[in-house]
Design an enzyme around this catalytic site. Sequence first.
Site, short mmCIF file in Angstrom:
data_model
loop_
_atom_site.label_atom_id
_atom_site.label_comp_id
_atom_site.label_asym_id
_atom_site.label_seq_id
_atom_site.Cartn_x
_atom_site.Cartn_y
_atom_site.Cartn_z
N ARG A 80 12.27 2.34 1.48
CA ARG A 80 10.90 2.70 1.15
C ARG A 80 10.94 4.11 0.56
NH1 ARG A 80 6.23 5.00 4.70
NH2 ARG A 80 4.46 4.56 3.36
N HIS A 91 0.61 3.34 0.00
CA HIS A 91 0.50 2.10 0.80
C HIS A 91 0.48 0.88 -0.12
CE1 HIS A 91 -1.75 4.27 4.36
NE2 HIS A 91 -0.44 4.30 4.53
N ASN A 125 13.38 3.14 6.27
CA ASN A 125 12.25 4.02 6.01
C ASN A 125 12.60 5.37 6.64
OD1 ASN A 125 9.82 5.31 5.75
ND2 ASN A 125 8.60 3.72 6.75
N GLU A 174 5.19 -4.56 5.91
CA GLU A 174 5.81 -3.84 4.80
C GLU A 174 7.31 -4.08 4.74
OE1 GLU A 174 3.34 -0.49 6.24
OE2 GLU A 174 3.47 0.23 4.19
N ARG A 186 -5.03 13.52 9.15
CA ARG A 186 -5.36 14.07 7.82
C ARG A 186 -6.86 14.08 7.57
NH1 ARG A 186 -1.46 9.99 5.15
NH2 ARG A 186 0.57 10.84 5.72
#
Length: 404
Positions: free
Chosen positions: A95, A184, A14, A388, A245
């Site tokens: 990813r 996601h 990732n 993940e 965010r």
Amino acid sequence: MTETPIDGTVLVVNAGSSSLKYQVLDPVTEEVIADGLAERIGESSSRIKHWYRGHEVVVDGALADHDAAIAKVLELFAADGVDVADSGLAAVGHRVVHGGRSFFEPTLIDDVVRSEIERICPLAPLHNPANLVGINAVSALLPEVPAVAVFDTAFFNGLPDAAATYALDAAVAEEFAIRRYGFHGTSHEFVSRLTSETLGRDYGDVNQIVLHLGNGASMSAVAGGRPIDTTMGMTPLEGLVMGTRTGDIDAGIVFQLSRVAGMSIDEIDVLFNKRSGLKGLCGENDFRSVRERVEAGDEAARLAYDVYLHRLRRYIGAYMIELGRVDAIVFTAGVGENAAPVRADSLAGLENYGIEIDPERNAVRSGEPRLISTDASAVAVLVVPTNEELAIARQSMAVVRRSA
Ligand code: ADP
């Protein structure tokens, strides 16, 4: 090829703009063999934390770029007697944040795929370029190992048009590929499948709301295994209040900040993505610290927490209506798995809708999927830890097997 300690495993990568997370794991036994993180790549203060079969090393020292970081990681493996390039590693799983309208499933990486990921970089200017750098750096050093791209948007590819379309001039939206993609996805799919298994029911029979609450946060409504809505949109900025965010915000604020405050688009981008959310409201994006301050009576933290919860409850309500029948509500990721007060507060007072959390079950700390609703609750409420890396490893292995 020689039989070595990582034979038949998958290296999951990732890559961020200045970081690189990796794991070597067995997608069948789920055993994690190595795990690591290279941070502050490109600076003089770079650091790699590398863990291999029970022992950890920390290496400080400048890493000029991702190629240098990967080369150093391979050296660390070599120090443990593992030649990764000749180890029987079955696949590398990368990813990749944005698959745009091009990638709907895990895809074996070749030159065509690489250039397509590059072409869609404008859709995810903060993420895809970094992912691509990671792909190129690894393939330069491990050219013989098949590499697979696993897209964060893929699961949401089938969103109904009504959920995926912005009410924007249709020609402009079409020309610039502006639509709601969702992110996601790897986590939402992994967690929703595991929820059905945990309940002992067929995936296709379960209607569920999945709350992935980490530093980034998103929610999805999954009807019988098919996502029908999700909170993130064209970019990961839309939807829930996150660590840094804004989540949903009136687009008119952009005009105001540009015309009145004189901010550039890049400054507004940084403001919305890095200086807002919990951090913008109370100066802190680590949820544990926010909770501690709420408990201590801090007003800014209280407001941040209330705004966070208000948004969660708004979407939970919306998704209950969209799904019509809800069988399960599932919490996952750092906040969802660990912050019992968030779970309790987000579903408080919904007994009339058949949703009732059991305080004792909710207080249990565990790494296993678990039910936290009362036996009388018509809707099952669960905590299901996401993974993940494991999902990417399984999907990458499946692609490599199919293409062999
Ligand atoms: P990401 O992968 O998006 O970086 P994670 O899923 O690791 O995020 O979640 C990170 C968040 O989880 C942080 O805000 C952290 O404070 C929060 N978190 C972790 N443990 C706890 C806890 N025990 N209580 C509350 N929040 C927690």
